[in-house]
Design a protein around this motif. Structure first.
Motif, PDB file in Angstrom:
ATOM      1  N   TRP A   9       4.924   2.843  10.565  1.00  0.00           N
ATOM      2  CA  TRP A   9       4.174   1.583  10.677  1.00  0.00           C
ATOM      3  C   TRP A   9       2.660   1.798  10.624  1.00  0.00           C
ATOM      4  CZ3 TRP A   9       4.567  -3.454  10.047  1.00  0.00           C
ATOM      5  CH2 TRP A   9       3.475  -4.223  10.457  1.00  0.00           C
ATOM      6  N   PRO A  10       2.103   2.707  11.450  1.00  0.00           N
ATOM      7  CA  PRO A  10       0.644   2.912  11.351  1.00  0.00           C
ATOM      8  C   PRO A  10       0.204   3.330   9.948  1.00  0.00           C
ATOM      9  CG  PRO A  10       1.497   4.019  13.304  1.00  0.00           C
ATOM     10  CD  PRO A  10       2.683   3.557  12.515  1.00  0.00           C
ATOM     11  N   LEU A  11       1.055   4.095   9.282  1.00  0.00           N
ATOM     12  CA  LEU A  11       0.727   4.538   7.928  1.00  0.00           C
ATOM     13  C   LEU A  11       0.696   3.346   6.965  1.00  0.00           C
ATOM     14  CD1 LEU A  11       0.190   7.362   6.776  1.00  0.00           C
ATOM     15  CD2 LEU A  11       2.571   7.424   6.023  1.00  0.00           C
ATOM     16  N   ALA A  13       0.291   0.207   7.847  1.00  0.00           N
ATOM     17  CA  ALA A  13      -0.819  -0.671   8.247  1.00  0.00           C
ATOM     18  C   ALA A  13      -2.133  -0.157   7.665  1.00  0.00           C
ATOM     19  CB  ALA A  13      -0.901  -0.746   9.773  1.00  0.00           C
ATOM     20  N   LEU A  14      -2.323   1.155   7.713  1.00  0.00           N
ATOM     21  CA  LEU A  14      -3.550   1.745   7.174  1.00  0.00           C
ATOM     22  C   LEU A  14      -3.633   1.515   5.665  1.00  0.00           C
ATOM     23  CD1 LEU A  14      -6.084   3.447   7.661  1.00  0.00           C
ATOM     24  CD2 LEU A  14      -4.690   5.491   7.337  1.00  0.00           C
ATOM     25  N   ALA A  16      -2.160  -0.860   3.964  1.00  0.00           N
ATOM     26  CA  ALA A  16      -2.381  -2.291   3.711  1.00  0.00           C
ATOM     27  C   ALA A  16      -3.843  -2.643   3.952  1.00  0.00           C
ATOM     28  CB  ALA A  16      -1.485  -3.124   4.629  1.00  0.00           C
ATOM     29  N   TYR A  17      -4.403  -2.072   5.003  1.00  0.00           N
ATOM     30  CA  TYR A  17      -5.812  -2.343   5.329  1.00  0.00           C
ATOM     31  C   TYR A  17      -6.727  -1.873   4.200  1.00  0.00           C
ATOM     32  CZ  TYR A  17     -10.329  -1.896   7.642  1.00  0.00           C
ATOM     33  OH  TYR A  17     -11.656  -1.978   7.955  1.00  0.00           O
ATOM     34  N   LEU A  18      -6.464  -0.668   3.727  1.00  0.00           N
ATOM     35  CA  LEU A  18      -7.310  -0.132   2.655  1.00  0.00           C
ATOM     36  C   LEU A  18      -7.131  -0.941   1.375  1.00  0.00           C
ATOM     37  CD1 LEU A  18      -6.782   3.696   3.239  1.00  0.00           C
ATOM     38  CD2 LEU A  18      -8.854   2.387   3.673  1.00  0.00           C
ATOM     39  N   PHE A  20      -5.853  -4.140   0.954  1.00  0.00           N
ATOM     40  CA  PHE A  20      -6.182  -5.570   0.978  1.00  0.00           C
ATOM     41  C   PHE A  20      -7.607  -5.855   1.452  1.00  0.00           C
ATOM     42  CE2 PHE A  20      -1.513  -5.855   1.268  1.00  0.00           C
ATOM     43  CZ  PHE A  20      -1.295  -6.685   0.179  1.00  0.00           C
ATOM     44  N   PHE A  21      -8.164  -4.942   2.243  1.00  0.00           N
ATOM     45  CA  PHE A  21      -9.509  -5.248   2.755  1.00  0.00           C
ATOM     46  C   PHE A  21     -10.581  -4.270   2.292  1.00  0.00           C
ATOM     47  CE2 PHE A  21     -12.929  -4.605   5.775  1.00  0.00           C
ATOM     48  CZ  PHE A  21     -13.516  -5.853   5.707  1.00  0.00           C
ATOM     49  N   ALA A  22     -10.380  -3.002   2.670  1.00  0.00           N
ATOM     50  CA  ALA A  22     -11.496  -2.058   2.546  1.00  0.00           C
ATOM     51  C   ALA A  22     -11.955  -1.881   1.106  1.00  0.00           C
ATOM     52  CB  ALA A  22     -11.107  -0.722   3.151  1.00  0.00           C
ATOM     53  N   LYS A  25     -13.372  -5.280  -0.533  1.00  0.00           N
ATOM     54  CA  LYS A  25     -14.521  -5.906   0.129  1.00  0.00           C
ATOM     55  C   LYS A  25     -15.427  -4.857   0.753  1.00  0.00           C
ATOM     56  CE  LYS A  25     -11.809  -9.979   0.952  1.00  0.00           C
ATOM     57  NZ  LYS A  25     -11.050 -10.761   1.868  1.00  0.00           N
ATOM     58  N   TRP A  26     -15.616  -3.789   0.066  1.00  0.00           N
ATOM     59  CA  TRP A  26     -16.291  -2.615   0.624  1.00  0.00           C
ATOM     60  C   TRP A  26     -17.654  -2.963   1.205  1.00  0.00           C
ATOM     61  CZ3 TRP A  26     -13.991   1.376   2.176  1.00  0.00           C
ATOM     62  CH2 TRP A  26     -14.622   2.604   2.333  1.00  0.00           C
TER      63      TRP A  26
END
Lengths: 35, 604
Positions: A9-11, A13-14, A16-18, A20-22, A25-26
């Motif tokens: 899960w943490p993997l 989530a990380l 997905a974060y990178l 969809f967001f990082a 939208k850097w």
């Protein structure tokens, strides 16, 4: 099963974060405070 | 270096003084780290209230406050030294036994703190700090007292952190002012660390602290003179103390909880959330079968009395001076008193039940919906693990419960990420618990994955604050200001041009901090006076503005393009008609700064 969830899960989530967001939208946040 | 010296002196003095007060009050702490966490944060409150008292009495002078700092240090340094020596002796022992993972977390936190301090030492460029967080303290310093700044909507807000900014500006300058927000940020980490230990989970203490300290929003904001890390720190410690009260029924802890709730409410209106959250905790305690209900009622009275004493003065002040304790909000209940904009919510989630269910995902991936600050990947990555880690310890359940109540109120009233920092600090403890369990249960894969999540979250520190850090190694401060603050070039030109006693009424630019002349926003001035209805001609307008004490108008292309719906005698419209303007408003200076064109008019 528990191990798979606790480690995977943490993997996910990380990733997905990178994805969809990082990356897309850097530079967005810099403008929010300073801009 | 002067700012860092003052920072150390004031931190040591105020922490020692608060520790002394806790000793006198007979508050029994679990250990010295817990005592340090409460004393350091309470010390900020002491410094702020000391400045507030001195400033309200008209003694806002460098000599007065420097004397206060030296006396505080001389009186309290011994208390601090006693506390610090016990902690450092234990830290020395435990550091030798620290695992590679925890060493990594320590280094990551040190990196974030380094960049936050570098940001604090850089000149101020943040929007809100230039508009009011440092602007109002600069007004207080100019006047030598804390007062109701004319035509300002915000000079009467709860300003506990702003008292620290004022102290910083008086003693040194913006750097010391901003360092106080770094203090609050550090004390948040310390508080999470202490609470995890109080819950019996020493192995989760460092991950809990890191889960807050490595949030991009918290460390980036720590570099600015904002107040939200202070709000988080005081709110968290209030609930921490309430947890201790609920478990030990020692009423002194209910008073401590009330005092910190008061400090939270003194920092920001949102600190009032502590009222319903504490009430929920106390009612739950009352409903437990094996509790001493009479004691809980007494504890509740003690909590709310301390809450009112430690936080009521700001609301009483606004009520007396503006007829509304929450001015300028809730005018529908108290009257507008010149200000009739009841809304402040400028951020929205997806709303409804979906907004609640997807909150963790939304604040992580769509921070722009909530004001823009980044929560980062930590909470999305770690909190869901709690579903399979049951049964959860009592202190973790307490944080999840109180954090959920906070989140519900926050969603209903003002869903902006920085107002969510108190909940992030509450959720840091469960997140730390999850991290410790994952790392301990699966030392290789688990540790590698959680380390990667922390590393990504920490990596935003050098990304966002590299310009600020470069100033420590010889970068040009004026080049930094010119790049990051549009108002800087105009402020330099105007500061050279204007004479003492001359004043500015700004129709477009809201960033007033770098201007040395008294700086009033035309929008606020208009809302207070509605002068468009009071004057009939440009001649009357110029005379009216002069009578109100203004000598100059600062116009710019930051103003709205279409002003046709404004009253004919509003400055925004009058200045657009060159034939009329030239007769009563003489162009004195034009400054181009980036995309912004500033024009300074003298009122004739």
């Amino acid at each position: 099963m528990k191990k798979v969830f606790l480690v995977l899960w943490p993997l996910l989530a990380l990733a997905a974060y990178l994805f969809f967001f990082a990356f897309p939208k850097w530079a967005a946040y810099r403008g929010a405070l300073g801009g | 270096m002067v700012s860092l010296g003052f920072w150390a002196l004031l931190t040591i003095g105020s922490t020692g003084a608060a520790a002394w007060l806790f000793d006198r009050a007979g508050v029994r702490f679990r250990d010295e780290i817990e005592k340090l966490a409460f004393s350091a944060a309470a010390g900020l409150g002491l410094l702020a209230y000391g400045t507030f008292a001195a400033g309200s009495a008209g003694f806002l002078r460098r000599e007065t406050l420097a004397l206060m700092a030296v006396v505080l240090f001389a009186f309290s340094a011994r208390n601090f030294a006693a506390l610090a020596s016990t902690i450092s002796a234990r830290a020395g022992t435990s550091l030798r036994a620290v695992s590679g993972f925890r060493l990594f977390l320590l280094i990551a936190c040190a990196v974030a703190v380094f960049f936050a301090v570098a940001g604090a030492l850089a000149p101020p460029v943040g929007q809100d700090e230039l508009c009011y967080h440092l602007m109002q303290p600069k007004n207080y310093v100019r006047e030598g007292r804390i007062y109701e700044v004319p035509y300002s909507t915000n000079s009467l807000w709860p300003y506990l952190m702003h008292m620290l900014f004022t102290l910083g500006l008086v003693l040194e300058g913006p750097a010391l002012a901003k360092l106080f927000h770094v203090s609050a940020y550090l004390f948040c980490g310390l508080a999470a660390y202490a609470f995890a230990r109080r819950g019996g989970a020493g192995r989760a203490a460092l991950p809990a602290a890191a889960a807050y300290l490595l949030v991009p929003g918290t460390y980036v904001q720590a570099a600015f003179a904002y107040v939200d890390n202070g709000l988080a720190c005081f709110s968290f410690l209030s609930l921490y103390a309430l947890y201790v009260y609920a478990t030990e029924k020692d009423r002194r802890w209910a008073v401590v909880a009330g005092v910190f709730a008061g400090l939270a409410a003194s920092t920001k209106l949102i600190g009032l959330f502590l009222g319903p959250i504490a009430l929920a905790v106390l009612v739950r305690e009352l409903l437990r079968s094996n509790t001493d209900r009479r004691e809980v009622v007494r504890g509740a009275v003690a909590f709310f009395a301390a809450f009112a004493v430690a936080g009521g003065v700001w609301y009483a002040r606004a009520w007396i001076l503006r007829g509304n304790p929450f001015f300028p909000f809730y005018s529908q209940f108290f009257g507008g008193n010149g200000w009739y904009d009841p809304t402040y919510v400028d951020s929205h989630g997806r709303g409804g039940i979906l907004g609640v269910l997807f909150l963790l995902w939304d604040v992580t991936v769509h921070p722009a919906w909530f004001g823009g600050e980044q929560v980062g990947p930590l909470y999305l990555a770690f909190l869901p693990a709690l579903f399979v880690l049951r049964p959860l310890p009592a202190h973790v359940k307490f944080c999840l419960g109180t954090g959920a109540v906070y989140a519900a109120i926050w969603l209903a009233i003002d869903p902006n990420v920085r107002f969510f920092f108190p909940a992030l600090l509450l959720f840091a403890v469960p997140a730390g618990h999850a991290v410790a369990r994952i790392a301990d249960s699966f030392p290789r894969a688990g540790t590698a994955v959680v380390s990667a999540v922390f590393a990504v979250s920490a990596a935003f520190a050098p990304y966002h604050l590299q310009d600020e850090a470069s100033l420590l190694f010889g970068g040009s401060r004026s080049a930094y200001l010119a790049k990051n603050d549009r108002s800087y070039a105009a402020s330099r030109a105007l500061n050279r041009h204007l004479r003492p006693g001359e004043t500015l009424l700004s129709t477009g630019e809201v960033r007033g901090f770098h201007f040395d002349a008294p700086f009033t926003l035309e929008g606020d001035f208009y809302d207070f006076t509605h002068y468009g209805a009071l004057v009939a001609s440009p001649r009357d307008l110029a005379a009216y503005l002069r009578a109100k004490g203004f000598t100059h108008v600062l116009s710019s292309n930051l103003e709205p393009a279409d002003v046709s719906k404004e009253p004919p005698m509003r400055l925004l419209r009058v200045l657009r008609d060159p034939k009329i303007a030239v007769e009563f408003f003489r162009e004195e200076l034009i400054v181009n700064s980036g995309d912004v064109r500033y024009v300074l008019y003298r009122i004739l």
